[in-house]
Structure formats: structure tokens, C-alpha cells
Scaffold this motif. Structure first.
Motif, PDB file in Angstrom:
ATOM      1  N   SER A   1       1.104  -1.812  -0.200  1.00 58.63           N
ATOM      2  CA  SER A   1      -0.016   0.076   0.166  1.00 58.63           C
ATOM      3  C   SER A   1       0.917   1.648   0.273  1.00 58.63           C
ATOM      4  O   SER A   1       0.607   2.403  -0.510  1.00 58.63           O
ATOM      5  N   GLN A   2       2.186   0.752   0.271  1.00 59.65           N
ATOM      6  CA  GLN A   2       2.946   2.538   0.568  1.00 59.65           C
ATOM      7  C   GLN A   2       3.980   1.838  -0.826  1.00 59.65           C
ATOM      8  O   GLN A   2       5.180   3.243  -0.603  1.00 59.65           O
ATOM      9  N   GLY A   3       3.584   1.720  -1.247  1.00 57.35           N
ATOM     10  CA  GLY A   3       4.379   1.600  -3.041  1.00 57.35           C
ATOM     11  C   GLY A   3       5.240   0.169  -3.120  1.00 57.35           C
ATOM     12  O   GLY A   3       4.893  -0.545  -2.737  1.00 57.35           O
ATOM     13  N   ALA A   4       6.347  -0.005  -3.769  1.00 64.66           N
ATOM     14  CA  ALA A   4       6.663  -0.656  -4.667  1.00 64.66           C
ATOM     15  C   ALA A   4       8.508  -1.019  -4.088  1.00 64.66           C
ATOM     16  O   ALA A   4       9.270   0.256  -3.829  1.00 64.66           O
ATOM     17  N   GLY A   5       8.184  -2.384  -3.911  1.00 64.29           N
ATOM     18  CA  GLY A   5       9.690  -3.162  -3.760  1.00 64.29           C
ATOM     19  C   GLY A   5      10.916  -3.595  -4.403  1.00 64.29           C
ATOM     20  O   GLY A   5      10.073  -4.592  -5.308  1.00 64.29           O
ATOM     21  N   LEU A   6      11.666  -3.298  -4.967  1.00 59.73           N
ATOM     22  CA  LEU A   6      12.167  -3.427  -6.519  1.00 59.73           C
ATOM     23  C   LEU A   6      13.057  -4.335  -5.777  1.00 59.73           C
ATOM     24  O   LEU A   6      14.177  -5.753  -6.438  1.00 59.73           O
ATOM     25  N   ILE A   7      13.856  -4.844  -4.363  1.00 59.06           N
ATOM     26  CA  ILE A   7      14.260  -6.200  -3.940  1.00 59.06           C
ATOM     27  C   ILE A   7      13.915  -6.618  -2.769  1.00 59.06           C
ATOM     28  O   ILE A   7      13.915  -7.431  -3.032  1.00 59.06           O
TER      29      ILE A   7
END
Length: 281
Positions: free
Chosen positions: A126-132
Motif C-alpha cells: 500500500s506504500q509503494g513497490a519494493g524493487l528488492i
């Protein structure tokens, strides 16, 4: 593959982004035939938008920062038609290592002629995407200590260390409920990454909090906690995390505050990344 025109994004708050280091990176790109047309110094200058890059005809945005700034820039540019060249400019450089291996900038720029564009999976919250990776639960509070260390702010370090220790010791744990997995009482921290097309989850619990106070600084602040004791919870298409309090999140090393329930999914991030690692590495 054509990488020019190319702009370079740096961050003065990243440990290795000294003026001389930035000059060396720019020189290395120039030696490879891709001299930066502009150097953007974040946070003194705003992160570039896709519209700004398109207006300048930019094909590649090279990023010489830590994982947190890479995440912010990449998230702002999702859907852009150009490509990101991630260079190791932070502490852990986890994204750069995944794209190129554990190699210096010069090795990456020297291999650009044979590089390829790839798409990556992202962990959606809900707070954004994690790329790692995403760390969820009271243990994510240790990211606040990282901020104090980054700024060499002793007062902030002391306060955030105390808060992180108390929250990790006393804060409500995080449970996996959909699907149900792991301990019924939950964990102090749940680490989630992408494994192929699925999410991979590990649960961390810390019975000896005195020892964790000593190790937490080294493990979570430096984001090298994978080697610590943990439960492998499995791989999932999606997971729901629940807690009795808002769930602290650490997304690619940066702190966010989630809700009491977080639905985590994994999908393709709509942006090209340049990789110099051999296919399948």
C-alpha cells in the motif's frame, strides 16, 4: 544497444557520492562512449520525470545512488519508455548486484556494449513497490536508526535505537493470514522478496533481545539480516500480513508506515533496467 543520450542521477547523502566519485563515474561513462548530458544532484535538484526525460530525448538514466533513491526514481518513472542503468553508489547496492553482479562501476560501464534490457518483478504494498525487498513488522523500525547513522546525528541515533529496541521487543508481531503460514503469534519481522513469479517470505523472531540489540544495528541497519536465524515461510502468489498496530515497513531500505493489514503482491515493474550480467546469471 544505444544508451545515449544519457543523464546521470546522484545523491549527496549516499556514502560513496563524493564529488570526486561522481566525476570518476562520469568519466567512466564518457570512456564507454556515453558521456552524461546532464548530472542531476538529488536532493538539491528534483528527481527527473518521464516527461522531462522525453523532452530532452534521454534514452538512459544512469543512477549512482543507494537502493532507496533508486526506488524513488524508478517508482516515479514507472511506465517511461527509456531505461535505468543502476550503478553501485550506496551501502549495500543490492539492485546493482542483482543486475550486474558484485562488480565496480568501471566493469559495468565497460560492458555496456553487450548489455541487455530486462524487466523485473516488484513487491507491491500500500506504500509503494519494493524493487528488492520489503521488511514488515516491528523490526523494520531499525531503518530509522539507519537514517541517523547516514546523517551522523548522534541524538537521532540514540533516540531511534531506543525506539527500535522497544518496538522490536514489545510491539505486536506480524502474522501471515492469507494464506496462513508460520507461527500463529507472528514474527518480529517478515522479509518478502520476489522469487521468479512469486513472493518468497521469511520470518524473523528474536528471543534474546539483549543479543538482538547488539546484532540489530549490524543486521538491519546494514540490511544484512538474511544470514540470521529465520523461518522459511514459503513462496506465494500473494500474502496478507496483519497486526494489532500499523505495520512498520522497510521498502528497499527506506521506512514507510503501513496499515494493520497489508496485502502484498508481486508483478512486473513497468520499466526497463539495463543488465550487464550474463543471461541466466
Amino acid at each position: 544497444m544505444e544508451h545515449s543520450p544519457l543523464w546521470l542521477l546522484t545523491n549527496s547523502a549516499s556514502g560513496s557520492n563524493t564529488d570526486s566519485a561522481v566525476d570518476e563515474v562520469a568519466a567512466s561513462l564518457a570512456a564507454a562512449g556515453h558521456a552524461p548530458g546532464r548530472v542531476i544532484r538529488f536532493p538539491d535538484e528534483d528527481l527527473p520525470t518521464g516527461e522531462e526525460l522525453d523532452a530532452a530525448g534521454v534514452a538512459t538514466l544512469a543512477i549512482f545512488t543507494g537502493d532507496g533513491t533508486i526506488n524513488a526514481a524508478g517508482s516515479a518513472l514507472e511506465g517511461w519508455g527509456g531505461a535505468l542503468l543502476v550503478l553501485p553508489g550506496g551501502t549495500q547496492n543490492l539492485l546493482a548486484k542483482s543486475l550486474h553482479g558484485d562488480v565496480p562501476v568501471e566493469a559495468i560501464t565497460g560492458a555496456l556494449s553487450s548489455a541487455r534490457k530486462i524487466r523485473r518483478r516488484a513487491i507491491r504494498t500500500s506504500q509503494g513497490a519494493g524493487l528488492i525487498e520489503v521488511l514488515a513488522g516491528p523490526g523494520a523500525m531499525w531503518a530509522d536508526v539507519r537514517e541517523g547513522v547516514r546523517d551522523l546525528d548522534l541524538a537521532t541515533i540514540a533516540e531511534s535505537f531506543g525506539n527500535a529496541f522497544r518496538e522490536t521487543r514489545d510491539g505486536p508481531g506480524v502474522r501471515l493470514t492469507d494464506p496462513v503460514a508460520g507461527k500463529a503469534e507472528g514474527y518480529r519481522a517478515v522479509r518478502i522478496g520476489c522469487s521468479g513469479d512469486q513472493l518468497e517470505a521469511d520470518g524473523y523472531d528474536f528471543a534474546d533481545f539483549g543479543e538482538f540489540a547488539a546484532q540489530g544495528f549490524a543486521m538491519l541497519v546494514k540490511r544484512d539480516f538474511r544470514q540470521g536465524p529465520h523461518d522459511e515461510l514459503g513462496t506465494f502468489d500473494a500474502v496478507t500480513l496483519v497486526s494489532e498496530a500499523p505495520i512498520a515497513l522497510m521498502i528497499d531500505g527506506e521506512r514507510r508506515e503501513g496499515g494493520r493489514e497489508e496485502r502484498i503482491t508481486c508483478d512486473t515493474f513497468a520499466l526497463d533496467f539495463i543488465s550487464t550480467a550474463p543471461a541466466g546469471a
